[in-house]
Design a protein around this motif. Structure first.
Motif, PDB file in Angstrom:
ATOM      1  N   HIS A   3      25.166  58.395  44.115  1.00  0.00           N
ATOM      2  CA  HIS A   3      24.160  57.347  44.334  1.00  0.00           C
ATOM      3  C   HIS A   3      22.954  57.632  43.435  1.00  0.00           C
ATOM      4  CE1 HIS A   3      26.142  55.648  47.910  1.00  0.00           C
ATOM      5  NE2 HIS A   3      26.559  56.883  48.104  1.00  0.00           N
ATOM      6  N   VAL A   4      22.704  56.743  42.488  1.00  0.00           N
ATOM      7  CA  VAL A   4      21.590  56.899  41.548  1.00  0.00           C
ATOM      8  C   VAL A   4      20.385  56.162  42.115  1.00  0.00           C
ATOM      9  CG1 VAL A   4      20.804  56.538  39.180  1.00  0.00           C
ATOM     10  CG2 VAL A   4      23.232  56.992  39.641  1.00  0.00           C
ATOM     11  N   THR A   5      19.259  56.865  42.270  1.00  0.00           N
ATOM     12  CA  THR A   5      18.101  56.238  42.902  1.00  0.00           C
ATOM     13  C   THR A   5      16.812  56.939  42.511  1.00  0.00           C
ATOM     14  OG1 THR A   5      17.180  55.528  45.032  1.00  0.00           O
ATOM     15  CG2 THR A   5      18.276  57.681  44.978  1.00  0.00           C
ATOM     16  N   HIS A   6      15.688  56.324  42.868  1.00  0.00           N
ATOM     17  CA  HIS A   6      14.390  56.974  42.676  1.00  0.00           C
ATOM     18  C   HIS A   6      14.190  58.028  43.763  1.00  0.00           C
ATOM     19  CE1 HIS A   6      13.057  54.641  46.081  1.00  0.00           C
ATOM     20  NE2 HIS A   6      13.140  53.492  45.437  1.00  0.00           N
ATOM     21  N   ASN A   7      13.063  58.716  43.719  1.00  0.00           N
ATOM     22  CA  ASN A   7      12.803  59.783  44.702  1.00  0.00           C
ATOM     23  C   ASN A   7      11.683  59.406  45.666  1.00  0.00           C
ATOM     24  OD1 ASN A   7      10.496  59.991  43.158  1.00  0.00           O
ATOM     25  ND2 ASN A   7      11.052  61.942  42.198  1.00  0.00           N
ATOM     26  N   THR A  30      15.023  52.029  50.422  1.00  0.00           N
ATOM     27  CA  THR A  30      16.177  52.390  49.599  1.00  0.00           C
ATOM     28  C   THR A  30      16.880  53.607  50.173  1.00  0.00           C
ATOM     29  OG1 THR A  30      15.075  51.503  47.625  1.00  0.00           O
ATOM     30  CG2 THR A  30      16.914  53.009  47.262  1.00  0.00           C
ATOM     31  N   LEU A  31      16.117  54.636  50.503  1.00  0.00           N
ATOM     32  CA  LEU A  31      16.708  55.840  51.081  1.00  0.00           C
ATOM     33  C   LEU A  31      17.336  55.535  52.436  1.00  0.00           C
ATOM     34  CD1 LEU A  31      17.182  58.910  51.071  1.00  0.00           C
ATOM     35  CD2 LEU A  31      14.956  59.155  52.183  1.00  0.00           C
ATOM     36  N   ARG A  32      16.669  54.709  53.225  1.00  0.00           N
ATOM     37  CA  ARG A  32      17.225  54.354  54.535  1.00  0.00           C
ATOM     38  C   ARG A  32      18.579  53.674  54.367  1.00  0.00           C
ATOM     39  NH1 ARG A  32      14.227  50.960  59.391  1.00  0.00           N
ATOM     40  NH2 ARG A  32      16.105  50.490  60.588  1.00  0.00           N
ATOM     41  N   GLU A  34      12.123  64.886  57.440  1.00  0.00           N
ATOM     42  CA  GLU A  34      12.085  64.812  58.904  1.00  0.00           C
ATOM     43  C   GLU A  34      11.565  63.467  59.386  1.00  0.00           C
ATOM     44  OE1 GLU A  34      10.232  67.367  62.652  1.00  0.00           O
ATOM     45  OE2 GLU A  34      10.367  68.271  60.666  1.00  0.00           O
ATOM     46  N   ASP A  35      10.592  62.880  58.651  1.00  0.00           N
ATOM     47  CA  ASP A  35      10.058  61.581  59.058  1.00  0.00           C
ATOM     48  C   ASP A  35      10.884  60.419  58.528  1.00  0.00           C
ATOM     49  OD1 ASP A  35       9.416  61.439  56.359  1.00  0.00           O
ATOM     50  OD2 ASP A  35       7.280  61.801  56.671  1.00  0.00           O
ATOM     51  N   GLY A  36      11.910  60.727  57.697  1.00  0.00           N
ATOM     52  CA  GLY A  36      12.791  59.691  57.178  1.00  0.00           C
ATOM     53  C   GLY A  36      12.199  58.862  56.062  1.00  0.00           C
ATOM     54  N   LEU A  37      10.982  59.206  55.615  1.00  0.00           N
ATOM     55  CA  LEU A  37      10.296  58.385  54.624  1.00  0.00           C
ATOM     56  C   LEU A  37      10.625  58.761  53.191  1.00  0.00           C
ATOM     57  CD1 LEU A  37       6.769  58.177  56.298  1.00  0.00           C
ATOM     58  CD2 LEU A  37       8.617  56.510  56.391  1.00  0.00           C
ATOM     59  N   SER A  38      11.168  59.937  52.985  1.00  0.00           N
ATOM     60  CA  SER A  38      11.460  60.377  51.622  1.00  0.00           C
ATOM     61  C   SER A  38      12.705  61.247  51.628  1.00  0.00           C
ATOM     62  CB  SER A  38      10.265  61.150  51.051  1.00  0.00           C
ATOM     63  OG  SER A  38      10.000  62.310  51.831  1.00  0.00           O
ATOM     64  N   LEU A  95      20.662  45.874  44.985  1.00  0.00           N
ATOM     65  CA  LEU A  95      19.406  45.280  44.521  1.00  0.00           C
ATOM     66  C   LEU A  95      18.368  45.387  45.633  1.00  0.00           C
ATOM     67  CD1 LEU A  95      21.136  42.159  42.962  1.00  0.00           C
ATOM     68  CD2 LEU A  95      20.451  44.264  41.773  1.00  0.00           C
ATOM     69  N   HIS A  96      17.617  46.474  45.622  1.00  0.00           N
ATOM     70  CA  HIS A  96      16.651  46.734  46.703  1.00  0.00           C
ATOM     71  C   HIS A  96      15.307  46.062  46.451  1.00  0.00           C
ATOM     72  CE1 HIS A  96      19.313  49.605  48.657  1.00  0.00           C
ATOM     73  NE2 HIS A  96      19.574  50.098  47.458  1.00  0.00           N
ATOM     74  N   ASP A  97      15.016  45.783  45.196  1.00  0.00           N
ATOM     75  CA  ASP A  97      13.801  45.054  44.832  1.00  0.00           C
ATOM     76  C   ASP A  97      14.093  44.347  43.512  1.00  0.00           C
ATOM     77  OD1 ASP A  97      13.502  47.025  42.803  1.00  0.00           O
ATOM     78  OD2 ASP A  97      12.298  48.274  44.125  1.00  0.00           O
ATOM     79  N   TYR A  98      13.049  43.991  42.766  1.00  0.00           N
ATOM     80  CA  TYR A  98      13.259  43.191  41.549  1.00  0.00           C
ATOM     81  C   TYR A  98      12.982  43.991  40.275  1.00  0.00           C
ATOM     82  CZ  TYR A  98      13.584  39.549  44.985  1.00  0.00           C
ATOM     83  OH  TYR A  98      13.989  38.803  46.057  1.00  0.00           O
TER      84      TYR A  98
END
Length: 735
Positions: free
Chosen positions: A283-287, A292-294, A331-335, A390-393
């Motif tokens: 899975h190629v993604t930003h950090n 997106t991570l969710r 742990e907070d699921g945000l990153s 496509l998570h955003d534009y």
């Protein structure tokens, strides 16, 4: 070494665990001679006692029965005293063993004359845990217990390290140390917890050592055998343990800090990549985490029996490099966190070399932000298929939200496409097996920019939040001398409507309208709050707690309606899902995913996305006056019907057919030791997360810039700097 070993299994309850444990011992194969001794500690479950008696009658083991419940400590002492000339191995009844597990543990016990105890790897064994150190774990989805144990044996053959204490779920004890220091201290530790730690500490004080065998893995479900009161017992036991061994905690913390088994765990993980039982999807993604991570996390759960996920993203620990890492949400699921299980690469050649070793079935591109463009050509070079979500534009516009330099959306009717930007991603999207949009709206925008791409709509979360009959929506009564409570959720930037929220709250205060706004989250700047406006702010929240917060507000009568303030199109919105789940009325803009996702839902309205504060406040005033029967709002129910295409695919069943991986990717449990040795020699140097001097300097400078940017005296100046220039500066320091 004695020829016969007593394998002692104390049993209290947990019928299926006991059956599985006994079956696993019976089916394992060992050269070591042993006698299996099972002790029924007066089980409260008649089915457990009946099972043990039946299998004893069949000659499977020696059975001892306590006439009253003695607890773990006295029970295993009874077992250890049965044959005073033999070594013993204590095995919990909620464990599973495979292969020649006992041979390897027994061998580890005699690699030195002063070894007292030996403990193997497990998924639930504190300092002996894998994959996550000092945590309870599930088994990795790409390895069965049998193959994971075999990988331990192959990668760490004969290796062991000293530990301050063994772990009692599976602990080998030599008879010589029992003769020297005695048995477990039942007088102090009663029915259980702390007894093995005390024993191991006494062994150390007598000049012996406790060993952690790195080439054996025993599965442990944890805390089944002797009841649910284990947490209270643990706290009590620790206090007693520290009375007897005041330096125990220091020694354990010192061991954790040094973590001598770290390299062994890395080697097991590396081995599992090439010898795992599932093909791998990269899975190629930003950090930057977020939705997106969710989605990646949820998708990975949906398809966990089909393939094993790895993430390729910009490294945080080593700026300028990419990291191929195990999916590890914070742990907070945000990153996303870069776990210990990571491979760092700086150039295409290294990444290609790594990926040629492991059984990659395909790629799934989620984002290219901060990722070098050469990554897009990697699947082609490996002749592998890929998907794009496509998570955003971003593939249409570098602002990711279809907004201009001023942060304004102005392309509702027809996109103004910058072909110099979209051309960079043309091959990625148009040659993908599928480009997956989480809403019809998102799909429509992308069809304008990439008309040849195979675009499909698949809603996140299995489309369950389109099924409005499953979520009862509360009504809104006309307000009589009571405020209308409007809740806004999120991290609000300019394009997310922070300014509109502030203007609306100020207008309500000026007009003495009892419309109270509550922002659960925060804004990109300090907003004017009460008493100058009718806005209060609740601060940051975590995704996992949002539903509970909404439920609490609902119960307290502090929320009548959720307002989505976005000034640009959302591709999906997980926050909208939470609002639907909470059963609350919703007002949202008539753009992006909101209209189709709110179609057919009662007490839900979509108002013009570019409405000003006067218009918005008028709608809330009417809602306060007439309740959900507001004649003005009746004109704003959604008319946008979701397409039937959204029901055509389910990730859990259709992911593989979407990806269309090439044939011939096979996994085997047979370990090629030559290939494994070669792979470990190549891969291990790439697991170091120590940054170079240049990378560390860039990271420090970027931290300083972020600090300066947040200073009140510079905040207004920063607002005048174009967002595109700010992004270029950030990208320079993270290269």
């Amino acid at each position: 070494m004695n020829n016969l070993i007593d394998v002692i299994i104390p049993v209290y309850r947990g019928l299926q665990d006991v059956i599985d444990c006994l079956d696993s011992v019976k089916s394992s194969f060992n050269q070591s001679q042993y006698e299996l001794i099972v002790i029924d500690d007066c089980s409260p479950d008649p089915a457990v006692s009946a099972l043990l008696q039946e299998r004893f009658n069949q000659g499977e083991f020696t059975l001892l029965v306590n006439q009253e419940n003695l607890g773990f400590v006295a029970t295993v002492n009874r077992g250890m005293q049965l044959h005073p000339e033999r070594d013993v191995l204590l095995l919990n009844s909620d464990t599973l063993v495979v292969n020649d597990w006992l041979d390897r543990i027994a061998n580890a016990a005699y690699t030195a004359p002063n070894i007292a105890t030996v403990t193997p790897f497990s998924n639930n064994a504190t300092i002996c845990s894998y994959p996550k150190f000092c945590q309870d774990n599930n088994l990795p989805s790409n390895t069965s217990l049998k193959s994971l144990d075999a990988l331990c044996a192959a990668t760490n053959a004969g290796d062991a390290v000293d530990v301050p204490t063994g772990v009692g779920f599976c602990m080998y004890i030599r008879r010589a140390i029992l003769d020297k220091i005695g048995y477990f201290d039942v007088e102090t530790f009663g029915k259980g917890y702390g007894e093995e730690n005390d024993f191991c500490q006494r062994a150390i004080q007598a000049g012996w050592v406790n060993r952690f065998a790195l080439d054996v893995f025993v599965q442990h479900t944890g805390n089944v055998s002797f009841g649910d009161e284990h947490n209270e017992l643990k706290h009590t036991a620790l206090a007693k343990l520290l009375e007897h061994h005041p330096h125990y905690e220091y020694e354990v913390q010192q061991h954790i800090a040094q973590d001598p088994a770290h390299q062994a765990r890395i080697k097991i993980w590396l081995a599992s990549l090439i010898q795992g039982e599932l093909p791998i999807v990269v899975h190629v993604t930003h950090n930057r985490g977020g939705g997106t991570l969710r989605f990646i996390n949820e998708l990975s759960e949906d398809i966990r029996t089909q393939c094993f996920p790895l993430m390729l993203m910009p490294s945080i620990k080593k700026p300028g490099q990419l990291v191929l890492t195990q999916l590890t949400p914070s742990e907070d699921g945000l990153s996303s966190e870069e776990s210990d299980y990571s491979l760092y690469v700086a150039e295409a050649e290294t990444l290609l070399a790594i990926l040629k070793y492991i059984p990659v079935a395909g790629f799934h591109f989620h984002h290219m932000l901060d990722i070098p463009h050469w990554v897009m050509s990697v699947p082609k070079q490996l002749t592998l298929p890929w998907l794009v979500s496509l998570h955003d534009y971003y593939y249409i516009c570098d602002s990711i939200s279809l907004t201009n330099e001023a942060g304004e959306f102005s392309q509702a009717e027809r996109l103004n496409i910058d072909e110099s930007w979209t051309q960079s991603f043309s091959s990625l999207l148009q040659e993908a097996k599928a480009c997956i949009a989480p809403s019809d709206s998102c799909k429509a925008f992308y069809q304008q920019a990439f008309p040849s791409a195979n675009l499909v709509t698949i809603y996140h979360e299995q489309g369950r939040y389109l099924k409005h009959d499953q979520f009862k929506v509360s009504g809104i009564e006309p307000k009589r001398n009571q405020p209308l409570h409007v809740v806004v959720i999120g991290a609000l930037g300019k394009i997310k409507g922070a300014d509109l929220l502030e203007e609306s709250a100020l207008l309500c205060a000026q007009k003495n309208l009892d419309i109270q706004f509550n922002l659960i989250g925060y804004a990109y700047r300090d907003l004017v709050t009460t008493p100058k406006s009718t806005l209060t702010m609740s601060g940051r929240y975590y995704d996992h707690e949002l539903l509970d917060r909404l439920a609490s507000l609902k119960q307290a009568g502090k929320v009548d309606v959720i307002w989505f303030t976005s000034r640009c199109p959302e591709t999906y919105s997980y926050t909208l899902s939470s609002a639907i789940d909470a059963g609350l009325p919703i007002i949202a803009p008539n753009i992006g995913a909101f209209p189709e996702r709110l179609f057919g839902r009662c007490n839900s309205w979509v108002i013009p996305w570019d409405a000003d504060a006067e218009f918005v406040v008028k709608q809330f005033f009417d809602l306060a006056t007439y309740g959900d029967s507001s004649p003005a709002l009746s004109n704003f129910t959604s008319k946008t019907v979701p397409s039937n295409a959204c029901n055509a695919y389910q990730y859990s069943t259709d992911y593989w057919s979407l990806l269309e991986p090439k044939a011939g990717i096979s996994q085997t449990t047979d370990i090629d030791k030559t290939q494994l040795t070669e792979w470990l020699a190549f891969a291990l140097p790439h697991t170091s997360d120590a940054p170079s001097v240049n990378q560390a300097t860039r990271k420090r400078l970027l931290t300083i810039l972020y600090y300066l940017r947040g200073l009140p005296v510079l905040r207004q100046l920063v607002k005048r700097i174009p967002l595109s220039f700010q992004r270029r500066v950030r990208n320079f320091f993270t290269r």
